[in-house]
Design an enzyme around this catalytic site. Structure first.
Site, PDB file in Angstrom:
ATOM      1  N   GLY A  67       0.820  -1.205   0.000  1.00 57.73           N
ATOM      2  CA  GLY A  67       0.000   0.000   0.000  1.00 57.73           C
ATOM      3  C   GLY A  67       0.849   1.247   0.000  1.00 57.73           C
ATOM      4  N   PRO A  68       0.247   2.394  -0.322  1.00 60.86           N
ATOM      5  CG  PRO A  68      -1.346   4.062  -0.646  1.00 60.86           C
ATOM      6  CD  PRO A  68      -1.169   2.578  -0.686  1.00 60.86           C
ATOM      7  N   GLY A 100       1.687   5.820   4.572  1.00 62.73           N
ATOM      8  CA  GLY A 100       0.743   6.475   5.463  1.00 62.73           C
ATOM      9  C   GLY A 100      -0.571   5.768   5.674  1.00 62.73           C
ATOM     10  CE  LYS A 125       3.154   0.011   3.670  1.00 61.49           C
ATOM     11  NZ  LYS A 125       2.661   1.366   3.356  1.00 61.49           N
ATOM     12  CB  THR A 126       4.313   0.416  10.752  1.00 59.86           C
ATOM     13  OG1 THR A 126       5.180   0.521   9.620  1.00 59.86           O
ATOM     14  CG2 THR A 126       5.141   0.100  11.991  1.00 59.86           C
ATOM     15  CG  HIS A 166      -7.753  32.958 -12.849  1.00 63.06           C
ATOM     16  ND1 HIS A 166      -7.030  32.740 -14.000  1.00 63.06           N
ATOM     17  CD2 HIS A 166      -7.720  31.769 -12.176  1.00 63.06           C
ATOM     18  CE1 HIS A 166      -6.586  31.498 -14.027  1.00 63.06           C
ATOM     19  NE2 HIS A 166      -6.984  30.888 -12.922  1.00 63.06           N
ATOM     20  CD  GLU A 167      -8.781  31.292  -8.320  1.00 68.47           C
ATOM     21  OE1 GLU A 167      -9.501  30.269  -8.236  1.00 68.47           O
ATOM     22  OE2 GLU A 167      -7.580  31.244  -8.671  1.00 68.47           O
ATOM     23  CG  HIS A 204     -10.984  28.280 -12.036  1.00 68.42           C
ATOM     24  ND1 HIS A 204     -10.749  27.440 -13.096  1.00 68.42           N
ATOM     25  CD2 HIS A 204      -9.812  28.940 -11.805  1.00 68.42           C
ATOM     26  CE1 HIS A 204      -9.492  27.584 -13.503  1.00 68.42           C
ATOM     27  NE2 HIS A 204      -8.910  28.492 -12.737  1.00 68.42           N
ATOM     28  CG  ASP A 235      -5.796  26.755 -14.033  1.00 68.95           C
ATOM     29  OD1 ASP A 235      -5.691  26.071 -12.995  1.00 68.95           O
ATOM     30  OD2 ASP A 235      -6.165  27.944 -14.032  1.00 68.95           O
TER      31      ASP A 235
END
Length: 662
Positions: A206-207, A209, A212-213, A425-426, A429, A503
């Protein structure tokens, strides 16, 4: 002067083969009997420089060469040469020789030899002293350290953990798989009686974080067996054979503490594909020893090896075959329910306010691992403590999320034109995201700079999405193009900025994936073209891929231009609201577009953290009672919201009023 001619004569005649004057001069001056050969040569060479043609004693050069070639002549002519000289001339001749050579030694070789032996003795003494100090230093510092370095006992990490499955949240499916391993360790005889073989190894993939530990410790804690931990990098050392030696030590300790759990973290460091390079003939000793040890112990001994990696593709195939790592368990980032469980777990460890919406946070943390969520809560708690707030509130968590995604917020620039460009601009979006059916739902929009971005438009998925349709991907392209089109429609094509560079980068990658990987191009067809094979493609195929990518991007630009051109009034209204309020949530954006939340007519670029009102204070005496009434309303609403919290919009509004009048 008579000395010079005599010197000329001596050059040719007065020096015998043995380098001595004849008996007459020796008898008069016995201290000058022996003339060394090298002195005679030097004397002869020097005397050649004296050339007095007027002297009757000068002998022709040809005749001199003939006399030098005849050694008998040189020896017998001294008396004839000196017999006509007066005693004073003979004394001057001897004195000239004495002054020229008495100051030198008989031979320069003796002084050179003495100097050479002196240098050798000094260097030998210095080398001996330095060697003694080095030996003493190494004896004091490395006598106890070097053997420990060679014989490091990895089994010393054996311990009993008190972690249980209840401490691990967000991966219920993985815990169900590991329950069988716990049963193997608790009661191995039950499986031996029926003839079942216990698995020797379980690989957690797995990735980073995902826990797993922590899962490995929980297995050991649930089974109540010793937990032996080792990192894959601890087996890699400069000395040849040391890694294999530590592998043997690890499994020897495991057999002494059986039943037990051996956990090797980052096992790809030691279990990677073997190399057959002649430059590294001993590179495979460690993995070969690991393979041999996993074959060497019996399943009846109650030893199970857990390995963890995020690069399972680089592991050696011999390590993954049945009989070594029998089971592979994939640990993925938590789902929506898993994120809720993790948020509940970590928020219980900090003081929280009454307005925490865990479900909304879970929607806003799609793709977060357990470590990411823990860091999110911790960053929010740190921010609350720095602001002297008694509790962690919802806005602390959102600020922490934005900080982790985009970096810390920066002070807004004072340039009004820069603020206007960022606002339009925002707003582009946000408006495209609201008006496009298949786009990800809008969360909030801000023009506060973070990191390298001049603003941010964030989104919240209502549910976890495993697959995306073509319409959803095209909607993402349209939202990415909304910023550039928003600038273009207001300021003109010649006044657009480079703020849309990131973007365009994201849009290009998405369009390439649609063409080369997802099969969304009718001309390319249902095929996958990895980036590593681009050079192997024909020129016509590469040109076709570029044309398909350009077609997707240009079509998206056309759609967004049409959409925002028809909504120019709403676009301008939203941009003006952003110039005043700086940050707007989705509900506030909808209120602005509906005309329920209007910015003041006189625009002033101020910070939302300082005011939400058009003025910073009373400008006339008639506004003083209004400020007092506002103060009373703020405190009453805040007191009521403590027992019965309102919506986030009301809470944010009252909070900013409180900052204004405090």
């Amino acid at each position: 002067m008579i000395v010079s001619p005599c010197c000329r004569i001596i050059r040719t005649c007065c020096v015998s083969n043995r380098g001595t004057f004849h008996s007459r001069l020796a008898a008069l001056y016995p201290s000058y009997i022996k003339i060394p050969n090298n002195h005679a040569r030097i004397f002869v060479t020097k005397s050649r420089k004296i050339n007095r043609p007027s002297s009757s004693f000068i002998i022709d050069t040809k005749e001199a060469r003939q006399r030098n070639s005849d050694s008998s002549t040189v020896s017998s002519d001294l008396d004839e040469i000196l017999k006509d000289q007066t005693p004073s001339a003979q004394l001057r001749l001897v004195d000239a020789y004495r002054r020229g050579f008495q100051s030198s030694t008989d031979s320069g070789k003796s002084s050179n030899k003495m100097q050479m032996w002196r240098t050798i003795i000094i260097k030998t003494i210095l080398f001996g002293v330095v060697s003694c100090f080095t030996i003493v230093f190494l004896k004091k510092t490395l006598v106890g350290t070097f053997p420990k370095f060679l014989d490091q006992n990895i089994g010393s990490f054996a311990e009993n953990t008190d972690v249980s499955f209840s401490d691990v949240q967000g991966c219920d499916e993985v815990k169900k798989e590991l329950v069988d391993v716990v049963e193997f360790l608790r009661n191995p005889e039950k499986f031996n009686q029926i003839g079942a073989k216990l698995p020797k190894g379980v690989l957690l993939v797995g990735p980073p974080g995902v826990g797993k530990t922590l899962l490995a410790k929980a297995v050991s804690g649930e089974a109540q067996v010793p937990f032996l931990y080792a990192s894959g990098s601890s087996f890699d050392e400069v000395l040849v054979g040391l890694g294999a030696s530590r592998i043997r030590q690890l499994f020897t300790t495991a057999k002494q503490n059986s039943p037990c759990l051996v956990f090797i973290d980052e096992i790809d460091s030691v279990g990677g594909n073997r190399t057959f390079s002649p430059h590294h003939p001993f590179a495979n000793q460690t993995i070969n020893q690991l393979l041999a040890e996993m074959d060497g112990f019996q399943s009846k001994e109650g030893i199970i090896v857990l390995g963890a990696t995020n690069q399972a593709e680089v592991l050696d195939k011999a390590l993954l075959r049945p009989g070594r790592f029998d089971v592979q368990i994939h640990v993925s980032p938590p789902t929506y329910e898993g994120r809720i469980a993790l948020l509940n777990l970590y928020l219980k460890k900090v003081k929280t306010g009454s307005n925490i919406d865990i479900e909304k946070l879970a929607h806003g943390t799609v793709g977060y691992t357990g470590a990411d969520i823990q860091n999110l809560v911790n960053q929010a708690a740190i921010a609350a403590a720095l602001r002297n707030d008694p509790f962690v509130e919802m806005h602390h968590l959102w600020d922490a999320r934005d900080r982790l995604i985009m970096g810390p917020a920066k002070r807004r620039p004072l340039d009004d034109q820069t603020n206007r460009v960022s606002a339009f601009h925002e707003a582009g979006h946000a408006l495209v995201a609201l008006l496009t059916a298949d786009s990800i739902p809008l969360h909030k929009v801000t023009i506060i700079p973070r990191g390298e971005a001049g603003g941010l438009t964030s989104f919240l998925q209502e549910k976890d999405i495993s697959f995306m349709t073509r319409a959803q991907l095209l909607a993402q392209l349209d939202v990415l193009m909304g910023g550039r089109v928003g600038e273009e429609l207001v300021f003109g094509a010649d006044k657009v900025t480079n703020g849309a560079a990131d973007d365009f980068r994201k849009a290009t990658i998405l369009a390439q994936n649609m063409v080369k990987r997802f099969g969304f191009s009718s001309k390319i067809g249902p095929r996958v073209i990895p980036d590593t094979q681009d050079e192997q493609l024909g020129e016509a195929t590469r040109d076709l891929i570029d044309k398909e990518v350009d077609q997707l991007l240009n079509d998206s630009l056309t759609r967004v231009r049409t959409l925002l051109s028809s909504q120019s009034k709403q676009h301008k209204l939203l941009a003006e609201a952003l110039l005043h309020f700086e940050t707007l949530t989705k509900d506030e954006v909808l209120a602005v577009l509906a005309g329920k939340m209007k910015p003041p007519k006189t625009q002033s670029v101020t910070s939302k953290s300082t005011t939400l009102l058009p003025q910073l204070g009373p400008s006339t005496s008639t506004e003083i009672p209004r400020m007092i009434v506002s103060l009373i309303i703020v405190h009453v609403v805040d007191f009521i919201s403590f027992f019965c919290p309102f919506k986030d919009t009301l809470h944010t509004y009252t909070h900013t009023h409180k900052l204004l009048f405090s």
